[in-house]
Design a protein around this motif. Structure first.
Motif, mmCIF file in Angstrom:
data_model
loop_
_atom_site.group_PDB
_atom_site.id
_atom_site.type_symbol
_atom_site.label_atom_id
_atom_site.label_comp_id
_atom_site.label_asym_id
_atom_site.label_seq_id
_atom_site.Cartn_x
_atom_site.Cartn_y
_atom_site.Cartn_z
ATOM 1 N N MET A 96 41.635 -14.729 15.718
ATOM 2 C CA MET A 96 42.236 -13.842 15.251
ATOM 3 C C MET A 96 40.612 -13.351 15.286
ATOM 4 S SD MET A 96 45.289 -12.870 13.886
ATOM 5 C CE MET A 96 45.492 -11.136 13.594
ATOM 6 N N GLN A 97 39.817 -14.218 14.478
ATOM 7 C CA GLN A 97 38.690 -13.725 13.726
ATOM 8 C C GLN A 97 37.463 -14.514 15.068
ATOM 9 O OE1 GLN A 97 38.082 -16.458 10.353
ATOM 10 N NE2 GLN A 97 38.674 -14.502 9.056
ATOM 11 N N ARG A 98 37.423 -15.083 15.606
ATOM 12 C CA ARG A 98 36.867 -15.334 17.077
ATOM 13 C C ARG A 98 36.878 -14.560 18.327
ATOM 14 N NH1 ARG A 98 38.263 -21.859 17.555
ATOM 15 N NH2 ARG A 98 37.733 -22.580 15.826
ATOM 16 N N LEU A 99 37.887 -14.387 18.378
ATOM 17 C CA LEU A 99 37.849 -13.106 19.552
ATOM 18 C C LEU A 99 37.294 -11.796 18.703
ATOM 19 C CD1 LEU A 99 39.662 -12.013 22.165
ATOM 20 C CD2 LEU A 99 41.228 -11.456 20.840
ATOM 21 N N PHE A 100 37.453 -11.600 17.976
ATOM 22 C CA PHE A 100 37.249 -10.212 17.592
ATOM 23 C C PHE A 100 35.376 -10.113 17.215
ATOM 24 C CE2 PHE A 100 35.136 -7.811 13.192
ATOM 25 C CZ PHE A 100 36.170 -6.060 13.980
ATOM 26 N N ALA A 101 34.984 -10.997 17.124
ATOM 27 C CA ALA A 101 33.400 -11.478 17.519
ATOM 28 C C ALA A 101 32.913 -11.439 18.490
ATOM 29 C CB ALA A 101 32.520 -12.847 16.485
ATOM 30 N N ARG A 102 33.480 -11.647 19.694
ATOM 31 C CA ARG A 102 33.339 -11.027 20.696
ATOM 32 C C ARG A 102 33.156 -9.949 21.157
ATOM 33 N NH1 ARG A 102 36.629 -16.975 22.909
ATOM 34 N NH2 ARG A 102 34.933 -18.110 21.478
ATOM 35 N N LEU A 103 33.908 -9.396 21.042
ATOM 36 C CA LEU A 103 34.372 -7.455 21.417
ATOM 37 C C LEU A 103 33.021 -6.795 21.194
ATOM 38 C CD1 LEU A 103 38.004 -7.303 20.210
ATOM 39 C CD2 LEU A 103 37.012 -7.713 22.484
ATOM 40 N N SER A 104 32.787 -5.313 22.078
ATOM 41 C CA SER A 104 31.856 -4.264 21.351
ATOM 42 C C SER A 104 33.122 -3.857 20.511
ATOM 43 C CB SER A 104 32.056 -3.607 22.035
ATOM 44 O OG SER A 104 33.351 -3.111 22.682
ATOM 45 N N GLU A 105 31.712 -3.190 19.590
ATOM 46 C CA GLU A 105 31.940 -1.760 18.811
ATOM 47 C C GLU A 105 32.975 -1.671 19.191
ATOM 48 O OE1 GLU A 105 28.941 0.583 17.183
ATOM 49 O OE2 GLU A 105 27.631 -1.017 17.018
ATOM 50 N N LYS A 106 33.582 -0.530 20.093
ATOM 51 C CA LYS A 106 34.508 0.409 20.051
ATOM 52 C C LYS A 106 36.258 -0.411 20.520
ATOM 53 C CE LYS A 106 34.176 3.216 23.214
ATOM 54 N NZ LYS A 106 34.436 3.926 25.356
ATOM 55 N N ASP A 107 35.714 -2.092 21.063
ATOM 56 C CA ASP A 107 36.896 -2.897 20.897
ATOM 57 C C ASP A 107 36.965 -3.234 19.989
ATOM 58 O OD1 ASP A 107 36.803 -2.126 23.543
ATOM 59 O OD2 ASP A 107 35.803 -3.651 24.359
ATOM 60 N N LYS A 108 36.524 -3.549 18.883
ATOM 61 C CA LYS A 108 37.327 -4.296 17.116
ATOM 62 C C LYS A 108 36.949 -3.508 16.911
ATOM 63 C CE LYS A 108 32.650 -7.174 16.855
ATOM 64 N NZ LYS A 108 31.691 -7.094 16.071
ATOM 65 N N ARG A 109 37.304 -2.360 16.667
ATOM 66 C CA ARG A 109 38.138 -0.837 16.360
ATOM 67 C C ARG A 109 39.195 -0.441 16.860
ATOM 68 N NH1 ARG A 109 33.036 2.584 16.828
ATOM 69 N NH2 ARG A 109 34.087 3.522 19.148
ATOM 70 N N SER A 110 39.646 -0.876 18.387
ATOM 71 C CA SER A 110 40.770 -0.721 18.540
ATOM 72 C C SER A 110 41.008 -1.732 17.932
ATOM 73 C CB SER A 110 40.258 -0.509 20.274
ATOM 74 O OG SER A 110 39.707 0.259 20.134
ATOM 75 N N TYR A 111 41.508 -3.217 18.320
ATOM 76 C CA TYR A 111 41.694 -4.451 18.295
ATOM 77 C C TYR A 111 42.000 -4.234 16.971
ATOM 78 C CZ TYR A 111 42.504 -9.747 17.748
ATOM 79 O OH TYR A 111 43.279 -10.459 17.183
ATOM 80 N N ALA A 112 41.065 -3.709 15.545
ATOM 81 C CA ALA A 112 41.851 -3.721 13.962
ATOM 82 C C ALA A 112 42.694 -2.932 13.728
ATOM 83 C CB ALA A 112 40.379 -4.018 13.420
ATOM 84 N N ALA A 113 42.831 -1.889 14.651
ATOM 85 C CA ALA A 113 43.462 -1.231 14.263
ATOM 86 C C ALA A 113 45.231 -0.947 15.713
ATOM 87 C CB ALA A 113 43.692 0.631 15.554
ATOM 88 N N ILE A 114 45.102 -2.084 16.326
ATOM 89 C CA ILE A 114 46.547 -2.597 17.112
ATOM 90 C C ILE A 114 46.879 -3.436 15.649
ATOM 91 C CG2 ILE A 114 47.352 -3.514 18.638
ATOM 92 C CD1 ILE A 114 45.212 -2.051 20.864
ATOM 93 N N GLU A 115 46.186 -4.603 15.126
ATOM 94 C CA GLU A 115 46.503 -5.436 14.225
ATOM 95 C C GLU A 115 47.464 -5.044 12.789
ATOM 96 O OE1 GLU A 115 47.261 -8.681 14.786
ATOM 97 O OE2 GLU A 115 45.915 -8.656 16.457
ATOM 98 N N SER A 116 46.732 -3.888 12.717
ATOM 99 C CA SER A 116 47.190 -2.928 11.411
ATOM 100 C C SER A 116 48.646 -2.043 11.824
ATOM 101 C CB SER A 116 45.931 -2.392 11.225
ATOM 102 O OG SER A 116 45.837 -1.076 11.730
ATOM 103 N N VAL A 117 48.072 -2.083 12.671
ATOM 104 C CA VAL A 117 49.777 -1.438 13.017
ATOM 105 C C VAL A 117 51.041 -1.799 13.114
ATOM 106 C CG1 VAL A 117 51.224 -0.023 14.732
ATOM 107 C CG2 VAL A 117 49.122 1.092 14.271
#
Length: 401
Positions: free
Chosen positions: A12-33
């Motif tokens: 998950m951390q590796r995927l997060f590092a490859r995303l843009s700022e907007k996609d990082k926020r979206s990915y983190a939000a989905i995982e928190s849900v």
């Protein structure tokens, strides 16, 4: 909430590092849900982001349609450029620079300031135009002020016969090397204190190395004087260490030892030797003491020894200065010279990709300072001065040559 296994967290951390700022926020939000209660705190800790960023991502996902699908940040987001700052910032910056700027009156546009970026930032805030160090750096760059280090590139002086002597040395080197005769560059390296004194550089050690906090010579075991010889044709260096004084006698003993240990083996048929050296120190061109010691050296070795001094202010052109000494300095970086043996051990490790080989020996003789040449030396000497620039070019001829 159940935490993910460690291997899943790593992916998950590796995927997060490859995303843009907007996609990082979206990915983190989905995982928190997906994680439910406590998910925001878990995700923010896992990805190293602020919980506010996760909540912002949640609010963005609640919107049915992305208002700016082609933008990573919202309009006017991110760090402001210089043009986005207040109008008074640049005028205050130039006013401040005018008060703390020096320059070269002979060259237009050559300026420098004695203020650091932090000091400029603080003074701008006091003038009502706050600016970060990053903004100050941009302003300095915009007005042509960069960070530079002073370089030793300007010669202290220029002797009128400088070029003539360089051409003469080039001819002598070519003549000797074409005939298979040795060409040796010699000089004395910087003297070093013996004892528990710190030296520049770092070394790999298992424990911390503690040395004296002051470099007082009285607290040590004296000084090591490295006199070096460099064979241009063979790419070999011979260094001789002594703890007495850097005298003309020591200089000539160093040459004698180098020739007897190495030179006569490498050049068995040689009857002459070319020595390239500076014009000062123990081999000064204007000292009769050096010429007397040189005459004794020629008689001792049975060689016709030719001396060619480099002009004043040109010592860095002596080959030993850039082909041997820098590599010895690098080999000894950070080493504490507790004894002559340690100095010898590390100097011998000097190597280059071009095959430099260094041999180090210790000369134990004691050399006294203040010696004067014999009263009849000028009458009996067999020093032959060249017709061309004789003060820098001469030969010591053995009396039984």
């Amino acid at each position: 909430m159940t935490a993910y296994p460690k291997d899943i967290e790593l992916k998950m951390q590796r995927l997060f590092a490859r995303l843009s700022e907007k996609d990082k926020r979206s990915y983190a939000a989905i995982e928190s849900v997906k994680l439910g209660h406590g998910g925001i705190e878990y995700v923010s800790g896992l990805f190293g982001i602020d919980p506010k960023t996760v909540r912002r991502g949640l609010s963005e996902l609640d919107v049915a349609e992305d208002p700016a699908p082609n933008r990573i940040r919202k309009k006017r987001g991110g760090r402001k450029g210089i043009n986005g700052q207040s109008e008074s910032l640049e005028s205050n910056f130039l006013k401040l620079l005018g008060e703390f700027t020096a320059g070269d009156p002979m060259r237009e546009g050559v300026l420098w300031t004695n203020l650091s970026r932090s000091e400029i930032s603080r003074r701008l805030a006091e003038m009502g135009s706050p600016a970060s160090r990053h903004t100050v750096r941009k302003l300095l760059k915009k007005h042509g002020l960069g960070q530079h280090k002073a370089r030793k590139k300007k010669s202290l002086g220029n002797h009128p016969d400088r070029d003539a002597q360089f051409q003469n040395i080039a001819k002598l080197k070519a003549a000797y090397q074409n005939a298979g005769d040795p060409v040796i560059s010699m000089d004395t390296k910087k003297k070093e204190l013996l004892g528990n004194f710190a030296r520049e550089g770092h070394t790999y050690t298992q424990t911390q190395v503690d040395t004296l906090d002051h470099d007082f010579p009285s607290a040590g075991e004296g000084k090591v004087i490295p006199h070096g010889l460099y064979d241009l044709a063979r790419n070999e260096g011979y260094v001789h260490l002594n703890t007495s004084h850097d005298t003309s006698e020591f200089c000539c003993d160093s040459v004698a030892h180098g020739w007897q240990q190495h030179g006569c083996t490498h050049y068995p048929n040689a009857r002459r030797l070319l020595l390239l050296c500076d014009g000062g120190g123990s081999n000064a061109s204007n000292r009769h003491v050096f010429k007397e010691a040189l005459q004794k050296l020629a008689d001792r070795l049975g060689l016709d020894i030719r001396i060619a001094h480099y002009p004043p202010y040109c010592s860095k052109h002596n080959p030993i200065e850039h082909r041997l000494f820098p590599h010895i300095t690098r080999a000894c970086r950070g080493v504490v010279f507790h004894s002559l043996t340690i100095a010898k051990q590390f100097m011998e490790k000097a190597k280059t990709n071009t095959g430099l080989n260094v041999t180090v020996d210790i000369l134990t003789a004691v050399y006294a300072t203040g010696k004067k040449c014999a009263t009849d030396f000028l009458k009996t000497m067999t020093i032959a001065f060249d017709d061309y620039l004789p003060r820098w070019n001469y030969r010591a001829i053995p009396k039984d040559y």
